[in-house]
Design a protein around this motif. Structure first.
Motif, PDB file in Angstrom:
ATOM      1  N   ARG A   1       0.825  -1.197   0.000  1.00  0.00           N
ATOM      2  CA  ARG A   1       0.000   0.000   0.000  1.00  0.00           C
ATOM      3  C   ARG A   1       0.866   1.257   0.000  1.00  0.00           C
ATOM      4  NH1 ARG A   1      -4.872  -1.326   4.300  1.00  0.00           N
ATOM      5  NH2 ARG A   1      -5.767  -3.078   3.144  1.00  0.00           N
ATOM      6  N   THR A   2       2.136   1.149   0.447  1.00  0.00           N
ATOM      7  CA  THR A   2       3.029   2.311   0.472  1.00  0.00           C
ATOM      8  C   THR A   2       3.460   2.732  -0.919  1.00  0.00           C
ATOM      9  OG1 THR A   2       4.896   0.806   0.801  1.00  0.00           O
ATOM     10  CG2 THR A   2       3.927   1.807   2.765  1.00  0.00           C
TER      11      THR A   2
ATOM     12  N   GLY B   1       1.489  11.581  -6.059  1.00  0.00           N
ATOM     13  CA  GLY B   1       0.080  11.770  -6.371  1.00  0.00           C
ATOM     14  C   GLY B   1      -0.205  11.884  -7.858  1.00  0.00           C
ATOM     15  N   GLY B   2       0.849  11.922  -8.664  1.00  0.00           N
ATOM     16  CA  GLY B   2       0.683  11.989 -10.111  1.00  0.00           C
ATOM     17  C   GLY B   2       0.635  13.395 -10.680  1.00  0.00           C
TER      18      GLY B   2
ATOM     19  N   ASN C   1      -2.876   4.757  -8.286  1.00  0.00           N
ATOM     20  CA  ASN C   1      -2.468   4.301  -6.952  1.00  0.00           C
ATOM     21  C   ASN C   1      -3.462   3.296  -6.346  1.00  0.00           C
ATOM     22  OD1 ASN C   1      -0.060   5.716  -6.923  1.00  0.00           O
ATOM     23  ND2 ASN C   1      -0.976   7.525  -5.962  1.00  0.00           N
ATOM     24  N   ALA C   2      -4.694   3.335  -6.780  1.00  0.00           N
ATOM     25  CA  ALA C   2      -5.672   2.363  -6.285  1.00  0.00           C
ATOM     26  C   ALA C   2      -5.295   0.947  -6.726  1.00  0.00           C
ATOM     27  CB  ALA C   2      -7.065   2.715  -6.790  1.00  0.00           C
TER      28      ALA C   2
END
Length: 124
Positions: free
Chosen positions: A26-27, A53-54, A73-74
């Motif tokens: 998750r990191t 965050g992109g 990220n999901a």
């Protein structure tokens, strides 16, 4: 974080190809993720990276306008969309992770986590 690169293959000049880099934890979302490449007999070189965050991306001059990085990220996944490929793009492509800003992290020494590499071959 463990990284796994995939999507390489053999294409012709002018074709497109999309690489994926999937993280194990998750990191993943807390790291800048960057692609490097290494051609036979050459040093590993920076290709392009994207911030956690992109919102920020950074590219090497010779791929600007042809390559694009993005991330989800999901899904713990980052992508490298390559277009207008050239024979000189032939290399093993590696993804890597760093806590640094992508604009400030273009050296391999700044990265502590690496994927295993995926081979891209562009024929003329």
């Amino acid at each position: 974080v463990q990284l796994q690169a995939s999507g390489g293959g053999v294409v012709q000049a002018g074709d497109s190809l999309k690489l994926s880099c999937t993280g194990s934890r998750r990191t993943f979302a807390t790291y800048t993720i960057t692609w490097f490449r290494q051609a036979p007999g050459k040093e590993r070189e920076f290709v392009g990276g994207i911030s956690r965050g992109g919102s920020s991306t950074h590219y090497a001059d010779d791929v600007k306008g042809r390559f694009a990085v993005s991330r989800d990220n999901a899904k713990n996944t980052m992508y490298l969309q390559m277009s207008s490929l050239k024979p000189e793009d032939t290399a093993v492509y590696y993804c890597a992770a760093t806590p640094r800003d992508p604009r400030l992290a273009t050296a391999t020494s700044q990265y502590g986590y690496w994927g295993q590499g995926t081979l891209v071959t562009v024929s003329s």
